[in-house]
Design a protein around this motif. Sequence first.
Motif, PDB file in Angstrom:
ATOM      1  N   GLU A   1      34.898 -18.642  47.725  1.00 20.10           N
ATOM      2  CA  GLU A   1      34.005 -18.600  46.563  1.00 20.10           C
ATOM      3  C   GLU A   1      34.428 -17.512  45.578  1.00 20.10           C
TER       4      GLU A   1
ATOM      5  N   GLU B   1      30.690 -13.743  41.395  1.00 19.60           N
ATOM      6  CA  GLU B   1      30.673 -13.636  39.938  1.00 19.60           C
ATOM      7  C   GLU B   1      30.842 -12.193  39.478  1.00 19.60           C
TER       8      GLU B   1
ATOM      9  N   SER C   1      28.590 -10.154  44.726  1.00 13.76           N
ATOM     10  CA  SER C   1      28.669 -11.599  44.513  1.00 13.76           C
ATOM     11  C   SER C   1      30.045 -11.981  43.976  1.00 13.76           C
TER      12      SER C   1
END
Length: 299
Positions: A273, A247, A245
């Motif tokens: 992202e 993050e 991900s």
Amino acid sequence: MNRFRTLFEAETPIILDGGWATELQKRGLALGESPDAWNLSRPDDVLAVARSYIEAGARAILTNTFQASPTALARLGLSAEARRINREGARLSRLAAEGTSVRVLGSIGPSGARGDGAAAAFALQSEALAEGGADALVLETFLGIEEARLAVNTARTVGLPVVASFFFNTSTGDPTTPDGSRPEEVARAMADAGADAVGANCGAGIAEFIALARRLHAACDLPVWIKPNAGHPAVEDGRAVYAMSPEAFAAHLGPLVEAGATFVGGCCGTTPEFIKALRDEASGLDHDQRASGRDLSQR
């Protein structure tokens, strides 16, 4: 002050862009198709990728020219278009950055040629990228010191700062390039060759780049450039799929900065992202980490 570092404001770390092929594939790039040729055939899509990384918070964006050497393009019958493809790649990234302080970095991969042919390929790309408006040149995913040394020497003739970034195999525990060079050898060789920054990209996930950054930083006085993949991929329907991900990727930014990285972005599998997550993480670094980064930025 290092001349590549002076292109940027004082903030540290400096967040770079992410994977280009990953984004072009979302827009229809087929397996085996030249992403670089899209600079001529689908410029709006290339421009959209560049803008997406700027909107995500990148302070520098590459050009869509990694595989745009005459040798690589010859395999697809496009060698005669090499100069125009490189110039347009730089022009499109420059257009995306218009009105901002974002820097445009001309991407050059290994030439695929030997001897005089390699030197000619590096010269063509360097000249065309400079003509198109690049602020600096980035030698990406290089596999050995000798070709990188030739590329640095050739690229420097156009007068722009030059970054030399290498692929390291980390699977054996002691990371080496395919020619058997360790990070310390790479760092010293590129400093001696006159590169303005040294680094690593591709090949591994971000956690494995922390030790790489530390070793490159300890071996020379150049700023360290780091662009890892989004973890290790699985292959689905012939394509690499990355499960990490944004993050989880960005959570490694602090340790990378502490290890010596000044420039941090993403390579294969990373998207806007991921760059936004890095930018958010950078804004949350504590005072001590930023102070360490400021010390590094003087290189």
